[in-house]
Scaffold this active site. Sequence first.
Site, PDB file in Angstrom:
ATOM      1  N   SER A 159       6.714  -5.150   0.372  1.00 57.26           N
ATOM      2  CA  SER A 159       7.928  -5.966   0.488  1.00 57.26           C
ATOM      3  C   SER A 159       7.585  -7.455   0.440  1.00 57.26           C
ATOM      4  O   SER A 159       6.450  -7.850   0.739  1.00 57.26           O
ATOM      5  CB  SER A 159       8.620  -5.647   1.815  1.00 57.26           C
ATOM      6  OG  SER A 159       7.738  -5.946   2.872  1.00 57.26           O
ATOM      7  N   CYS A 181      10.460  -0.735  -7.352  1.00 51.68           N
ATOM      8  CA  CYS A 181      10.645  -2.184  -7.436  1.00 51.68           C
ATOM      9  C   CYS A 181      11.206  -2.568  -8.797  1.00 51.68           C
ATOM     10  O   CYS A 181      11.550  -3.711  -9.029  1.00 51.68           O
ATOM     11  CB  CYS A 181       9.329  -2.899  -7.188  1.00 51.68           C
ATOM     12  SG  CYS A 181       8.116  -2.513  -8.438  1.00 51.68           S
TER      13      CYS A 181
HETATM   14  P1  NAD Z   1       5.848  -2.763   3.205  1.00 46.78           P
HETATM   15  O1  NAD Z   1       5.755  -4.198   2.883  1.00 46.78           O
HETATM   16  O2  NAD Z   1       6.595  -2.367   4.426  1.00 46.78           O
HETATM   17  O3  NAD Z   1       4.381  -2.130   3.368  1.00 46.78           O
HETATM   18  C1  NAD Z   1       3.381  -2.335   2.401  1.00 46.78           C
HETATM   19  C2  NAD Z   1       2.021  -2.283   3.093  1.00 46.78           C
HETATM   20  O4  NAD Z   1       1.951  -3.308   4.088  1.00 46.78           O
HETATM   21  C3  NAD Z   1       1.767  -0.969   3.820  1.00 46.78           C
HETATM   22  O5  NAD Z   1       0.440  -0.571   3.569  1.00 46.78           O
HETATM   23  C4  NAD Z   1       2.016  -1.303   5.290  1.00 46.78           C
HETATM   24  O6  NAD Z   1       1.184  -0.575   6.155  1.00 46.78           O
HETATM   25  C5  NAD Z   1       1.704  -2.769   5.384  1.00 46.78           C
HETATM   26  N1  NAD Z   1       2.564  -3.502   6.327  1.00 46.78           N
HETATM   27  C6  NAD Z   1       3.841  -3.185   6.717  1.00 46.78           C
HETATM   28  N2  NAD Z   1       4.326  -4.125   7.562  1.00 46.78           N
HETATM   29  C7  NAD Z   1       3.360  -5.054   7.717  1.00 46.78           C
HETATM   30  C8  NAD Z   1       3.260  -6.290   8.450  1.00 46.78           C
HETATM   31  N3  NAD Z   1       4.251  -6.713   9.207  1.00 46.78           N
HETATM   32  N4  NAD Z   1       2.112  -6.983   8.357  1.00 46.78           N
HETATM   33  C9  NAD Z   1       1.095  -6.570   7.594  1.00 46.78           C
HETATM   34  N5  NAD Z   1       1.129  -5.413   6.876  1.00 46.78           N
HETATM   35  C10 NAD Z   1       2.239  -4.665   6.926  1.00 46.78           C
HETATM   36  O7  NAD Z   1       6.429  -2.029   1.909  1.00 46.78           O
HETATM   37  P2  NAD Z   1       6.836  -0.506   1.741  1.00 46.78           P
HETATM   38  O8  NAD Z   1       8.066  -0.259   2.541  1.00 46.78           O
HETATM   39  O9  NAD Z   1       5.668   0.386   1.938  1.00 46.78           O
HETATM   40  O10 NAD Z   1       7.175  -0.469   0.178  1.00 46.78           O
HETATM   41  C11 NAD Z   1       8.419  -0.843  -0.345  1.00 46.78           C
HETATM   42  C12 NAD Z   1       8.431  -2.278  -0.799  1.00 46.78           C
HETATM   43  O11 NAD Z   1       7.393  -2.502  -1.753  1.00 46.78           O
HETATM   44  C13 NAD Z   1       9.709  -2.671  -1.525  1.00 46.78           C
HETATM   45  O12 NAD Z   1      10.085  -3.955  -1.114  1.00 46.78           O
HETATM   46  C14 NAD Z   1       9.321  -2.655  -2.991  1.00 46.78           C
HETATM   47  O13 NAD Z   1      10.103  -3.468  -3.820  1.00 46.78           O
HETATM   48  C15 NAD Z   1       7.925  -3.149  -2.892  1.00 46.78           C
HETATM   49  N6  NAD Z   1       7.150  -2.805  -4.082  1.00 46.78           N
HETATM   50  C16 NAD Z   1       6.900  -3.810  -4.957  1.00 46.78           C
HETATM   51  C17 NAD Z   1       6.214  -3.535  -6.122  1.00 46.78           C
HETATM   52  C18 NAD Z   1       5.961  -4.615  -7.122  1.00 46.78           C
HETATM   53  O14 NAD Z   1       5.262  -4.361  -8.083  1.00 46.78           O
HETATM   54  N7  NAD Z   1       6.467  -5.824  -6.967  1.00 46.78           N
HETATM   55  C19 NAD Z   1       5.769  -2.225  -6.376  1.00 46.78           C
HETATM   56  C20 NAD Z   1       6.017  -1.233  -5.440  1.00 46.78           C
HETATM   57  C21 NAD Z   1       6.718  -1.545  -4.288  1.00 46.78           C
END
Ligand code: NAD
Length: 485
Positions: free
Chosen positions: A227, A282
């Site tokens: 995210s 995404c």
């Molecule tokens: P997320 O940001 O919640 O988590 C991603 C990773 O970060 C995980 O491994 C998680 O353990 C870690 N994480 C979570 N909260 C954290 C924090 N506060 N501090 C540090 N690390 C933390 O994302 P998600 O829910 O797993 O995935 C969905 C999101 O990813 C959506 O917003 C989607 O659009 C995005 N996404 C983007 C792309 C792209 O190419 N731009 C591709 C796939 C997914």
Amino acid sequence: MKYPGIQNFINGTFVNASGSRSLEVISPLDGSVLSMVPLSDKADLEKAVEAASKAFPIWSKTPIKERVRVFYRYRELLETNMTQLSELIREENGKTFEESKAEIEKSIELSEFACSLPQLVTGELLEVSKGVECRTEYHPLGVVASIVPFNFPSMVPNWTLPNALVLGNCMVMKPSEKVPLSCAKIAELLKEAGLPDGVFNIINGDAEMVEVICDHPGIEAVSFVGSTKVAKIVYSRATSNFKRCLALGGAKNHLIVLPDAIPEMTAANIAASMSGCAGQRCMAASAMLAVGPVDHIIEKICDEARKIIPGVNLGAVINQEAKERIEKYITEAEKQGAKILVDGRNSTVIGHENGTYVGPTVIDFVTSDMSVAREEIFGPVISIMRVNTVDEALAIENANPYGNAAAVFTQNGGMAKYIADHASAGMIGVNVGVPVPREPFSFGGWNQSRFGVGDITGKSSIEFWTKLKKTTTKWNPEAGINWMS
Ligand code: NAD
């Protein structure tokens, strides 16, 4: 519990984490507990980085044509294990079997690209002045980290690991704690393919582990996908520790539909784009800008959406929290005056009542101030905004802080070009609802969908995973000496 507890993968071996914290891995399909995932601590990361650092001198000095052979075999193993891998993705992520299989097919394509890297990193050589040659070589960085999200348990890890490893780096990967099973299987296959111990390591954990990774002095580069909120945290923390960082964030992708668009094709594309992987992509269509009289297309989108049935051709969203968040967005839009044309709230699948399903949802007469128009919903929902002109549509698209993808549906080439030129997004679709660039083209958005320089896949990723050495050589001492030689 269907599967044994998850372990970290360090130095070619699955090992228990030392920390005492853990989480259940729950299948979104039916709420069953699949496994337990450990939330590792700093001591676990130390072991992983130490293993990777020890492996690096030999792996980085192994000729790239040898390193790449591991990935020829890995590619074959992905193919021979396709059914099992797809089933695992389906169970832990909730997407359909076909969507899971597509993820493995994409992982194969990514590995095939990595196998072509020797052709792309030959470097350059030029006689820059009389008797003086300058030559460039790509060098790996060292130990690198890859932090991945829940929505593509195989594809996103394969965005980074094949390229980074073929280019000579050693990696510590942190899977999403929501979907750690597929990543463990990837490690098994890499080992079977002959990857030396320590070159690829997995450290399971949550936000705390991400912070420890960003701070670890032994890690040279951090790649992150998730995210925008977390991408910003990771980018600023990793770069403040002087690491190279590429952090991909969330998205709000706009589709601009013109009255001359082919109705059937447009409707089928839009319905598939907003609902594929239950909208948890995404690259999913999230907002549609209806330019002028396009009611005939909106009707067809609704017809297509009604053919998408939870539990049949629509998977589950990742968990109960996500289901509630998505449904709250729909309810809020309704209260603010939007019209729900197809309503996916309160969906259940018979026999899977504890699964977390949201049906496809089409919301019309959304205005640009509503949260469904501005925020990433990450569910099978499309918000339709009515506008009178293409420039009005572009103004809304441009004003959104994200910039992953944008698409236009029209038969007018000049108009398509105008919109493609003026949309503020890294990946543009013309009559394509999910414009993911396929290899060798690279994947990456703009604006708050990406922090850092370059893209995460394709040729662009070479710059991220390597550093360039420039060597200037003179072999003929008789050549004159001046400031340029
Ligand atoms: P997320 O940001 O919640 O988590 C991603 C990773 O970060 C995980 O491994 C998680 O353990 C870690 N994480 C979570 N909260 C954290 C924090 N506060 N501090 C540090 N690390 C933390 O994302 P998600 O829910 O797993 O995935 C969905 C999101 O990813 C959506 O917003 C989607 O659009 C995005 N996404 C983007 C792309 C792209 O190419 N731009 C591709 C796939 C997914």
